[in-house]
Design an enzyme around this catalytic site. Structure first.
Site, mmCIF file in Angstrom:
data_model
loop_
_atom_site.group_PDB
_atom_site.id
_atom_site.type_symbol
_atom_site.label_atom_id
_atom_site.label_comp_id
_atom_site.label_asym_id
_atom_site.label_seq_id
_atom_site.Cartn_x
_atom_site.Cartn_y
_atom_site.Cartn_z
ATOM 1 N N THR A 225 110.399 47.785 37.749
ATOM 2 C CA THR A 225 109.175 48.302 37.122
ATOM 3 C C THR A 225 109.236 48.103 35.608
ATOM 4 O O THR A 225 108.225 47.780 34.977
ATOM 5 C CB THR A 225 108.965 49.796 37.468
ATOM 6 O OG1 THR A 225 108.995 49.940 38.888
ATOM 7 C CG2 THR A 225 107.653 50.314 36.944
ATOM 8 N N GLU A 243 114.284 53.041 29.903
ATOM 9 C CA GLU A 243 115.520 53.621 30.463
ATOM 10 C C GLU A 243 115.517 53.249 31.941
ATOM 11 O O GLU A 243 114.794 53.854 32.737
ATOM 12 C CB GLU A 243 115.518 55.149 30.309
ATOM 13 C CG GLU A 243 115.563 55.635 28.874
ATOM 14 C CD GLU A 243 116.955 55.550 28.253
ATOM 15 O OE1 GLU A 243 117.899 55.086 28.933
ATOM 16 O OE2 GLU A 243 117.093 55.932 27.088
ATOM 17 N N CYS A 277 120.480 58.413 37.464
ATOM 18 C CA CYS A 277 120.586 57.090 36.837
ATOM 19 C C CYS A 277 122.020 56.814 36.419
ATOM 20 O O CYS A 277 122.595 55.793 36.781
ATOM 21 C CB CYS A 277 119.644 56.991 35.652
ATOM 22 S SG CYS A 277 119.804 58.343 34.490
HETATM 23 P P1 NAD Z 1 110.148 53.370 39.813
HETATM 24 O O1 NAD Z 1 110.338 52.304 38.797
HETATM 25 O O2 NAD Z 1 109.757 53.005 41.176
HETATM 26 O O3 NAD Z 1 109.020 54.407 39.316
HETATM 27 C C1 NAD Z 1 109.106 55.072 38.082
HETATM 28 C C2 NAD Z 1 107.703 55.392 37.577
HETATM 29 O O4 NAD Z 1 107.000 54.192 37.273
HETATM 30 C C3 NAD Z 1 106.822 56.143 38.577
HETATM 31 O O5 NAD Z 1 106.103 57.127 37.880
HETATM 32 C C4 NAD Z 1 105.899 55.045 39.095
HETATM 33 O O6 NAD Z 1 104.658 55.518 39.563
HETATM 34 C C5 NAD Z 1 105.709 54.210 37.848
HETATM 35 N N1 NAD Z 1 105.292 52.823 38.073
HETATM 36 C C6 NAD Z 1 105.519 52.033 39.163
HETATM 37 N N2 NAD Z 1 105.002 50.796 38.957
HETATM 38 C C7 NAD Z 1 104.453 50.803 37.720
HETATM 39 C C8 NAD Z 1 103.784 49.824 36.919
HETATM 40 N N3 NAD Z 1 103.591 48.585 37.362
HETATM 41 N N4 NAD Z 1 103.369 50.177 35.691
HETATM 42 C C9 NAD Z 1 103.584 51.426 35.217
HETATM 43 N N5 NAD Z 1 104.198 52.394 35.915
HETATM 44 C C10 NAD Z 1 104.633 52.088 37.148
HETATM 45 O O7 NAD Z 1 111.494 54.209 39.789
HETATM 46 P P2 NAD Z 1 111.936 55.427 40.738
HETATM 47 O O8 NAD Z 1 112.257 54.902 42.089
HETATM 48 O O9 NAD Z 1 110.950 56.534 40.598
HETATM 49 O O10 NAD Z 1 113.277 55.919 40.024
HETATM 50 C C11 NAD Z 1 114.555 55.483 40.375
HETATM 51 C C12 NAD Z 1 115.083 54.482 39.359
HETATM 52 O O11 NAD Z 1 115.006 55.044 38.044
HETATM 53 C C13 NAD Z 1 116.538 54.140 39.571
HETATM 54 O O12 NAD Z 1 116.722 52.759 39.397
HETATM 55 C C14 NAD Z 1 117.250 54.900 38.452
HETATM 56 O O13 NAD Z 1 118.494 54.357 38.085
HETATM 57 C C15 NAD Z 1 116.244 54.829 37.364
HETATM 58 N N6 NAD Z 1 116.460 55.894 36.382
HETATM 59 C C16 NAD Z 1 116.891 55.565 35.125
HETATM 60 C C17 NAD Z 1 117.143 56.569 34.178
HETATM 61 C C18 NAD Z 1 117.645 56.247 32.801
HETATM 62 O O14 NAD Z 1 117.665 57.142 31.943
HETATM 63 N N7 NAD Z 1 118.047 55.020 32.506
HETATM 64 C C19 NAD Z 1 116.941 57.905 34.534
HETATM 65 C C20 NAD Z 1 116.505 58.205 35.831
HETATM 66 C C21 NAD Z 1 116.255 57.186 36.735
#
Ligand code: NAD
Length: 469
Positions: A225, A243, A277
């Protein structure tokens, strides 16, 4: 003090489209979440933009006082927020879970409010005098995942508000109620329009990303994403903090006392039932202590109760959603087929309600295996044997992400030498995954870019301005 029922009622709309929200531990319906469209998004951005000049003009002292009052409001409603978070996300009330997360929201707000404004004198040599100031960006878009839905939102909202921006937040579609409830409590103290929330899926997130009224996107979520957001924001050169995902390695050196580090290793990997994460997702253990570490870790892990979040004794819960359960199940099944040795778990109970996957430890697994190379984001830890620390460092660095890593040793200097060679935004020594509001946090490689927390975190939600003269 807010009750759970009142909080849920306050965020349940009387009209308009909604989506049922199910408890991941039981499959029972717990409520209905708003589903917003383009019109609601436009209105939210309009309100946030209209509120921004007055919020910036209020001055730093008043904003600090307001953020501290918001922290008080979160504490007053702490139990209601924790119950909702537990029901929707699945994480238990106790352990480093729901109550811990809500407490962290209040702590983070206070710490962000207490961080000195980053103003620097960059040249003062008698001839030239220049200062670097940080000004508000305008309205910031905050897009968050489902694993720590309240804490991660606060990580992004608190510094953005402190720096004089207003915010439009989009919680994950998997944990919409948690995002809405947190904002409802915060808005008891914030002026109207300063914090807006829109509820929807990735499509709505994508609309937020391309919107010209949004000056910056603070995004936490998957690497896939993150890439889409970067492409979509190219049109108007939107500022970004990304992040993203991780696949953190832990390296255990031969000099450790296995039983002394076992609990630290366990929580490093299994905090939030592995849905974190910067959790330890691969563990490299030296041959000399391999069996002792496996035994000690199995002993600790087998004593940690997993079950529905509202049962006070549990410290591990279900996966938040079926999609993630399937990922963990696929990776562990493939590991079993490859001949790896399952020390604990590995076989989900077919009768279990909800998305429970048992705490799983997999030993004698090849480094090339998908359970090692992919982000499992759940309660299954591969433990890889090594005999030369150079190999452990090479394997730890041989992935395309770099969020966190850890080195475990009785020799701090030796551990620090190895830490310096690991390609990760943070390397912990003898612990894994702890974050602190004063210590910058961010990833390298495909784990994203930009820093959160402390003075660096404030700079990330501001634009620099030089005053020369
Ligand atoms: P995801 O990327 O599927 O979704 C995250 C958010 O992005 C959601 O709100 C979703 O609706 C939105 N989204 C999806 N497609 C989009 C687009 N095209 N444009 C804008 N927004 C969009 O992630 P997830 O499954 O919710 O979370 C898990 C992932 O997040 C894991 O890979 C984890 O490692 C990562 N994570 C990273 C951190 C960090 O601080 N680096 C912290 C927590 C989680």
């Amino acid at each position: 003090m807010e009750t759970y029922e009142r909080l849920l009622a306050a965020i349940t709309p009387a009209t308009g489209p909604t989506r049922d929200v199910l408890d991941p531990a039981t499959g029972e319906r717990i409520g209905a979440a708003r589903v917003d469209g383009t019109a609601e998004l436009e209105r939210a951005i309009g309100r946030a933009r209209a509120a921004q000049p007055a919020w910036a003009e209020l001055g730093d002292e008043e904003r600090v006082a307001t953020l501290n009052r918001v922290a008080d409001a979160i504490e007053r409603s702490g139990e209601a927020l924790a119950e909702l978070l537990s029901r929707e996300q699945g994480k238990p009330l106790n352990g480093p879970n729901a109550r811990f997360e809500v407490g962290a929201c209040a702590n983070w707000l206070r710490a962000t409010a207490a961080t000195p404004q980053p103003v620097e004198v960059v040249v003062d040599d008698g001839e030239t005098y220049a200062e670097l100031h940080y000004r508000p960006i305008g309205t910031v878009g905050v897009i968050t995942p489902w694993n720590w839905p309240m804490m991660i939102a606060i990580w992004q909202i608190a510094p953005a508000l402190r720096m004089g921006n207003t915010v439009v937040a989009k919680p994950s579609e998997y944990t919409t109620l948690s995002g809405l409830a947190l904002a409802a409590v915060m808005n008891q103290e914030l002026p109207e329009g300063v914090l807006e929330v829109v509820a929807g899926d990735g499509g709505l997130g994508a609309e937020l990303v391309v919107h010209p009224g949004i000056g910056k996107i603070m995004f936490t979520g998957s690497t896939a994403t993150g890439r889409r957001i970067m492409e979509a924001s190219a049109g108007n050169l939107k500022r970004l903090t990304l992040e993203l995902g991780g696949n953190d390695a832990g390296i255990v050196l031969p000099d450790v006392d296995a039983s002394a580090i076992a609990e630290g290793l366990f929580w490093g990997a299994f905090i939030n039932t592995g849905q974190t994460c910067a959790a330890m997702k691969r563990l490299y253990v030296h041959d000399d202590v391999y069996d002792a570490v496996c035994d000690a870790l199995t002993e600790v892990a087998s004593q940690m109760p997993m079950g529905p979040g509202l049962d006070e004794q549990n410290v591990l819960g279900p996966l938040q959603n079926r999609m993630q359960w399937e990922v963990v199940h696929r990776l562990v099944d493939a590991a079993k087929t490859s001949g790896a040795r399952v020390l604990l778990g590995g076989t989900p109970d077919p009768e279990a309600s909800g998305h429970f996957y048992p705490t799983t430890l997999v030993a004698d697994i090849d480094d090339a295996h998908p359970l090692v190379q992919e982000e499992q984001f759940g309660p299954a830890l591969p433990i890889i044997r090594y005999s030369d620390v150079e190999d452990a460092v090479r394997m730890a660095n041989a992935v395309d992400v770099g969020l966190g890593a850890s080195v475990w040793s009785g020799d701090r200097e030796r551990a620090r030498e190895i830490a310096a060679r690991l390609e990760a935004g943070t390397v912990w020594i003898n612990s894994h995954g702890g974050v602190h509001p004063g210590i910058p946090f961010g990833g390298v490689k495909q784990s994203g870019f930009g820093l959160e927390f402390g003075a660096e975190g404030l700079k990330a939600v501001a634009v620099p301005q030089v005053i020369n003269g």
